[in-house]
Design a protein around this motif. Structure first.
Motif, mmCIF file in Angstrom:
data_model
loop_
_atom_site.group_PDB
_atom_site.id
_atom_site.type_symbol
_atom_site.label_atom_id
_atom_site.label_comp_id
_atom_site.label_asym_id
_atom_site.label_seq_id
_atom_site.Cartn_x
_atom_site.Cartn_y
_atom_site.Cartn_z
ATOM 1 N N MET B 1 0.852 -1.192 0.000
ATOM 2 C CA MET B 1 0.000 0.000 0.000
ATOM 3 C C MET B 1 0.897 1.254 0.000
ATOM 4 O O MET B 1 1.756 1.394 0.861
ATOM 5 N N GLN B 8 -5.529 7.885 1.851
ATOM 6 C CA GLN B 8 -6.909 7.749 1.358
ATOM 7 C C GLN B 8 -7.754 6.952 2.335
ATOM 8 O O GLN B 8 -8.908 7.293 2.616
ATOM 9 N N GLU B 9 -7.150 5.920 2.864
ATOM 10 C CA GLU B 9 -7.877 5.107 3.857
ATOM 11 C C GLU B 9 -8.122 5.903 5.138
ATOM 12 O O GLU B 9 -9.180 5.796 5.764
ATOM 13 N N ALA B 12 -11.032 8.068 4.740
ATOM 14 C CA ALA B 12 -12.311 7.361 4.768
ATOM 15 C C ALA B 12 -12.811 7.162 6.189
ATOM 16 O O ALA B 12 -14.019 7.063 6.412
ATOM 17 N N ARG B 13 -11.895 7.138 7.145
ATOM 18 C CA ARG B 13 -12.318 6.921 8.539
ATOM 19 C C ARG B 13 -11.798 8.059 9.413
ATOM 20 O O ARG B 13 -11.310 7.833 10.522
ATOM 21 N N ARG B 14 -11.947 9.200 8.935
ATOM 22 C CA ARG B 14 -11.334 10.363 9.592
ATOM 23 C C ARG B 14 -11.861 10.559 11.019
ATOM 24 O O ARG B 14 -11.170 11.066 11.887
ATOM 25 N N VAL B 37 -9.395 17.505 -2.102
ATOM 26 C CA VAL B 37 -10.725 17.385 -2.722
ATOM 27 C C VAL B 37 -11.413 16.106 -2.271
ATOM 28 O O VAL B 37 -12.614 16.093 -1.937
ATOM 29 N N ARG B 38 -10.654 15.062 -2.260
ATOM 30 C CA ARG B 38 -11.228 13.774 -1.851
ATOM 31 C C ARG B 38 -11.672 13.823 -0.390
ATOM 32 O O ARG B 38 -12.741 13.299 -0.043
ATOM 33 N N ALA B 41 -14.887 15.482 -0.159
ATOM 34 C CA ALA B 41 -15.977 14.639 -0.675
ATOM 35 C C ALA B 41 -16.365 13.589 0.356
ATOM 36 O O ALA B 41 -17.572 13.326 0.583
ATOM 37 N N TYR B 42 -15.399 13.005 1.022
ATOM 38 C CA TYR B 42 -15.713 11.982 2.019
ATOM 39 C C TYR B 42 -16.444 12.591 3.212
ATOM 40 O O TYR B 42 -17.370 11.986 3.768
#
Lengths: 178, 296
Positions: B1, B8-9, B12-14, B37-38, B41-42
């Motif tokens: 990874m 990024q992961e 996703a679980r910030r 940006v991502r 969005a999440y």
């Protein structure tokens, strides 16, 4: 009718404590139902999308909890969600007739969410059950990834990966490139 | 990874990131516009998903759960109430079955008391039971003897057993229920049929010359039973059939009983001697008997 609750996570986190073992079994069961029925029912509803099936699954889940309480086994929120999720998966395997994709416009007319929220929820309803369950359990039900891993019988790292991929697919689903 | 995937992961679980992880992520987001940006969005995803309407739970849920639990409690109580009754009835059935089993095996021991007296004439008689049928009889009674239930009056249990069934008919019950008679062949009393069937089977396999093994038969219903041999199987030698019974030493059943000392063992060689004379009939005597009565 639909009722939008913004602080769902806080409410779910509030109902985490395990029922008091000093109470009778019936009292513990009543307390479990009071604390978790709404979150559990809506989780099941998000998975199976059929109120009747969700109700059946919730009933079976609480009956399992009752049996566990009778055997002096602990019952907590992750356990309830795990049982409910497995029960919903059983329904998927049986090929139950689920209600067609829920139309989020029903809620829009009442609660007038933003267009963005509407698009996200519409995209969410089009995801696979696997993606829906992990997103719901993390974002709506408020569980941590390790707890979800315990529920689903996988490692927390696997859940974190699934969650990341589900977010990517959700973003793709409502029209934004990853 | 890669490091990018790791961030990024984390995005996703910030919500659940630790302080250290949050700091690392913030540092990365400051340097990477795409990830910024991502991340936005999440965050919007999470916010939108939290607006998923929470439907009120149908009031039936609690009622259904509680009703089901009460039903289970009642069922459990019913099981508890039923358990003693079921166990008692099961025990009673078991005792009844054991007693029936024991009773069904008991008469054989009782018949043996009658066997010795009746065995005399047959032992002295020239004809012995057909080897096949004798083996059959002994084979049938080997299992009880193995279990130790047989109490033979004399000789080995197997020997007495071999001659047992046939002699019980000859000595005891024959006067009242001749086994060769048609009315007895099918509708005999409960204890009689087995012995009668075995005896008649032996008789049916026997040729005309072997009749003397039933000395008591002529006393009551002699002709029909003796006439058993005239059955088609014994057709080739009709004259020997009527002659044979009178030749037997004992006439009435009373006379045949006391002189039963010679065991059946002498009859065994005789049986071997008489074997060739038998035309190997296979039909049991119970079936042959009706035809016998018609012959006169």
């Amino acid at each position: 009718m639909w009722q939008v609750r913004e602080g769902v996570i806080a409410s779910v986190l509030q109902v985490r404590p395990v029922p008091d073992a000093a109470l009778s079994i019936d009292e513990q069961l009543n307390r479990l139902i009071s604390d978790h029925e709404r979150a559990l029912y809506n989780f099941l509803l998000a998975l199976v999308r059929d109120p009747e099936v969700a109700l059946d699954c919730a009933q079976d889940t609480f009956l399992r909890a009752y049996e566990n309480l009778r055997k002096n086994r602990p019952v907590n929120a992750p356990w309830l969600f795990k049982v409910a999720r497995n029960r919903a998966m059983d329904e998927f395997r049986r090929g139950s007739k689920f209600r067609p994709e829920s139309d989020p416009t029903d809620a829009v007319q009442v609660h007038e969410p933003t267009d963005r929220n509407l698009a996200v929820r519409q995209a969410f309803s089009e995801l696979s059950p696997s993606d829906r369950e992990v997103l719901y359990l993390f974002d709506v039900a408020g569980f941590k990834t390790d707890e979800i891993g315990q529920m689903l019988g996988v490692r927390g790292s696997a859940i974190r990966q699934r969650l990341s991929r589900a977010r990517v697919r959700l973003r793709q689903a409502y029209g934004v490139e990853p | 990874m890669s490091a990018h995937d790791r961030f990024q992961e984390m995005m996703a679980r910030r919500r659940e990131l630790s302080a250290d992880e949050k700091q690392k992520l913030e540092t990365h987001l400051g340097a990477c516009s795409d990830c910024t940006v991502r991340a936005e969005a999440y965050a919007a995803q999470s916010a939108a998903l939290r607006t998923i309407p929470q439907e009120p739970v149908p009031g039936a849920l609690r009622a259904r759960v509680l009703a089901a639990t009460r039903e289970r409690q009642v069922q459990g109580r019913r099981r508890l109430h039923l358990f003693p009754a079921l166990s008692a009835s099961a025990a009673a059935l078991l005792v009844a079955a054991i007693s029936v089993f024991a009773w069904s095996h008991r008469p054989q021991g009782g018949n043996q008391a009658v066997i010795p007296p009746a065995s005399t004439p047959r032992a002295t008689s020239p004809a012995a039971p057909h080897p096949v049928s004798r083996h059959h009889v002994s084979g049938r009674h080997h299992t009880p003897t193995k279990k130790g239930k047989a109490t033979s009056p004399g000789g080995t249990p197997s020997q007495s057993r071999a001659s047992g069934p046939s002699f019980t008919v000859a000595g005891g019950p024959v006067p009242t229920h001749p086994p060769g008679l048609p009315q007895n062949s099918g509708t005999a009393d409960s204890s009689f049929p087995t012995a009668a069937a075995v005896t008649s089977a032996l008789l049916g396999h026997r040729p005309a010359g072997s009749q003397p093994r039933h000395p008591a038969a002529p006393a009551v219903n002699g002709p029909p039973q003796i006439a058993g041999p005239p059955h088609p199987t014994a057709a080739p030698r009709p004259p020997s059939a009527p002659v044979a019974p009178p030749s037997t030493p004992s006439g009435p059943p009373t006379g045949s009983a006391p002189t039963a000392t010679p065991p059946a063992t002498p009859g065994t060689p005789m049986a071997a001697a008489s074997l060739p004379a038998t035309p190997t009939p296979t039909a049991p005597a119970t079936i042959a008997a009706p035809s016998v009565t018609t012959t006169p």
